[in-house]
Design a protein around this motif. Sequence first.
Motif, PDB file in Angstrom:
ATOM      1  N   GLN A 157      -1.297  -8.728   1.167  1.00 29.44           N
ATOM      2  CA  GLN A 157      -0.670  -7.215   0.877  1.00 29.44           C
ATOM      3  C   GLN A 157       0.861  -7.082   0.832  1.00 29.44           C
ATOM      4  N   HIS A 159      -6.093   0.128  -5.152  1.00 34.43           N
ATOM      5  CA  HIS A 159      -6.387   1.682  -5.082  1.00 34.43           C
ATOM      6  C   HIS A 159      -6.088   2.329  -6.487  1.00 34.43           C
ATOM      7  N   THR A 202      -8.953  -5.595  20.036  1.00 32.03           N
ATOM      8  CA  THR A 202      -9.516  -4.217  19.482  1.00 32.03           C
ATOM      9  C   THR A 202     -11.059  -4.344  20.049  1.00 32.03           C
ATOM     10  N   GLU A 246      -3.589  -6.018  -3.531  1.00 30.51           N
ATOM     11  CA  GLU A 246      -2.908  -4.999  -4.073  1.00 30.51           C
ATOM     12  C   GLU A 246      -1.834  -5.312  -4.852  1.00 30.51           C
ATOM     13  N   VAL A 255     -13.996  -5.479  12.599  1.00 34.23           N
ATOM     14  CA  VAL A 255     -13.815  -5.079  11.194  1.00 34.23           C
ATOM     15  C   VAL A 255     -14.923  -5.392  10.040  1.00 34.23           C
ATOM     16  N   GLY A 261     -11.165  -2.710   5.157  1.00 35.11           N
ATOM     17  CA  GLY A 261     -11.352  -4.121   5.599  1.00 35.11           C
ATOM     18  C   GLY A 261     -11.193  -5.131   4.523  1.00 35.11           C
ATOM     19  N   LYS A 262     -10.795  -4.663   3.302  1.00 31.47           N
ATOM     20  CA  LYS A 262     -10.213  -5.319   1.977  1.00 31.47           C
ATOM     21  C   LYS A 262      -9.456  -6.396   2.403  1.00 31.47           C
ATOM     22  N   SER A 263      -8.248  -6.134   2.919  1.00 31.12           N
ATOM     23  CA  SER A 263      -7.256  -7.275   3.248  1.00 31.12           C
ATOM     24  C   SER A 263      -7.771  -8.056   4.090  1.00 31.12           C
ATOM     25  N   THR A 264      -8.688  -8.059   5.107  1.00 28.25           N
ATOM     26  CA  THR A 264      -9.178  -8.659   6.240  1.00 28.25           C
ATOM     27  C   THR A 264     -10.023  -9.480   5.520  1.00 28.25           C
ATOM     28  N   PRO A 307     -11.729   2.753   0.769  1.00 32.05           N
ATOM     29  CA  PRO A 307     -10.595   3.512   1.399  1.00 32.05           C
ATOM     30  C   PRO A 307      -9.541   2.541   2.385  1.00 32.05           C
ATOM     31  N   ASN A 308      -8.751   3.279   2.721  1.00 30.81           N
ATOM     32  CA  ASN A 308      -7.603   2.691   3.689  1.00 30.81           C
ATOM     33  C   ASN A 308      -8.551   1.993   4.850  1.00 30.81           C
TER      34      ASN A 308
END
Length: 248
Positions: free
Chosen positions: A85, A193, A15, A162, A19, A41-44, A37-38
Motif C-alpha cells: 500500500q 476502494h 494488539t 490500492e 485482524v 484487513g485487506k492489506s494484512t 471498508p477501512n
Amino acid sequence: MPLLFESCTFRYPRTSRPVLDSLDLTFPPGHTVLLGPNGAGKSTLLSLGASASKPQAGRVRYGRLDSAARKHVRGYRHRVSWLPQRPGFLPGLTCREHVAYVGWLKGMSEREAWRAAPDAIARVELTDKLNRKVKTLSGGQQQRIAIAQALVHKAELLLLDEPTVGLDPQQRRRFLDLLISLRGSAHVIVSTHDIGDLDEAFDGVVVLESGRARFQGSVDRFSAHARPDCAPGRRLESAYASLLEGAE
Ligand SMILES: Nc1ncnc2c1ncn2[C@@H]1O[C@H](COP(=O)(O)OP(=O)(O)OP(=O)(O)O)[C@@H](O)[C@H]1O
C-alpha cells in the motif's frame, strides 16, 4: 494455481485482537478484486499472501508452496509479486535502477533485471523518465513505477494493494487495460476502494469485513446484489453498499 488461506490467524504485536481469526479463503486463478471498508484487513491479507508477514496460526499456500516454509519461501516469492500500500523507494536510484533492483531481489540475474526494467517501465508509460531519480517524480508517477516494480520479473501472481491511488483518470483507465492484457499470463488480486468500472477487468470479487469474507463470487453474482432502482453505471457501488448493509 489458487492462493489459499487456511485457518489463518494474524495479530499485530501489542494488539489485543487478531485482524484475521482462523480465516479460510481461496482465491482461484484469474483476476480478483478485493473490496472492504477501512481496517477490514485487506492489506494484512495481501502482505500474508506475499509472504512479507507470517500467520501466527494456519498456512498460506500458493499451490503446493507454503509461504512460510523455509524450503519454499524462495520459490514462493519468485512466483508472487506484491505492490504494498505504501511502496518505499531507495534514495538516489533512477527509475531503471530501482525497477531492476527489485527484479534482482526477486531472483533475476543482474543482467536480466537491467534488461527487463525498461519493458516494465514502458508498460506504465514512463519510458521518458527511465533515467530520472524516482524521488523527483510526482506522486502518481511514483505509483506507476511501483506498478512497474511489481511487473518486472513476470510473476505468476500479482498482489496489488490500492494500485490506482494517485493515478489520474486516464492512467487509471490504462491500468485497467494493463490488467486485461495480463489475462492468460498472470493472475491478479487487487485491493481497491475504487469500485466504479471494475467489471471488465475482473472475474471475481471478495468483500472482506472485519477480517471475514462477507462475499466471494463472480462479478455477475456480486452485481446481483445491487438495488433494482440503481443507475446502470452504479451497479457495483450499489451492490457493495447493499452487501455491507446486509440488505441482500
Ligand atoms: N502495523 C500495525 N500495527 C498494529 N495494528 C495494525 C498495523 N497495521 C494495521 N493494523 C490494524 O489492522 C487492521 C487491518 O488493517 P489493514 O491495513 O489490513 O486494513 P485495510 O482493509 O487494508 O484498510 P484500508 O482500506 O484502510 O487500507 C486495522 O484495525 C489496523 O488498525
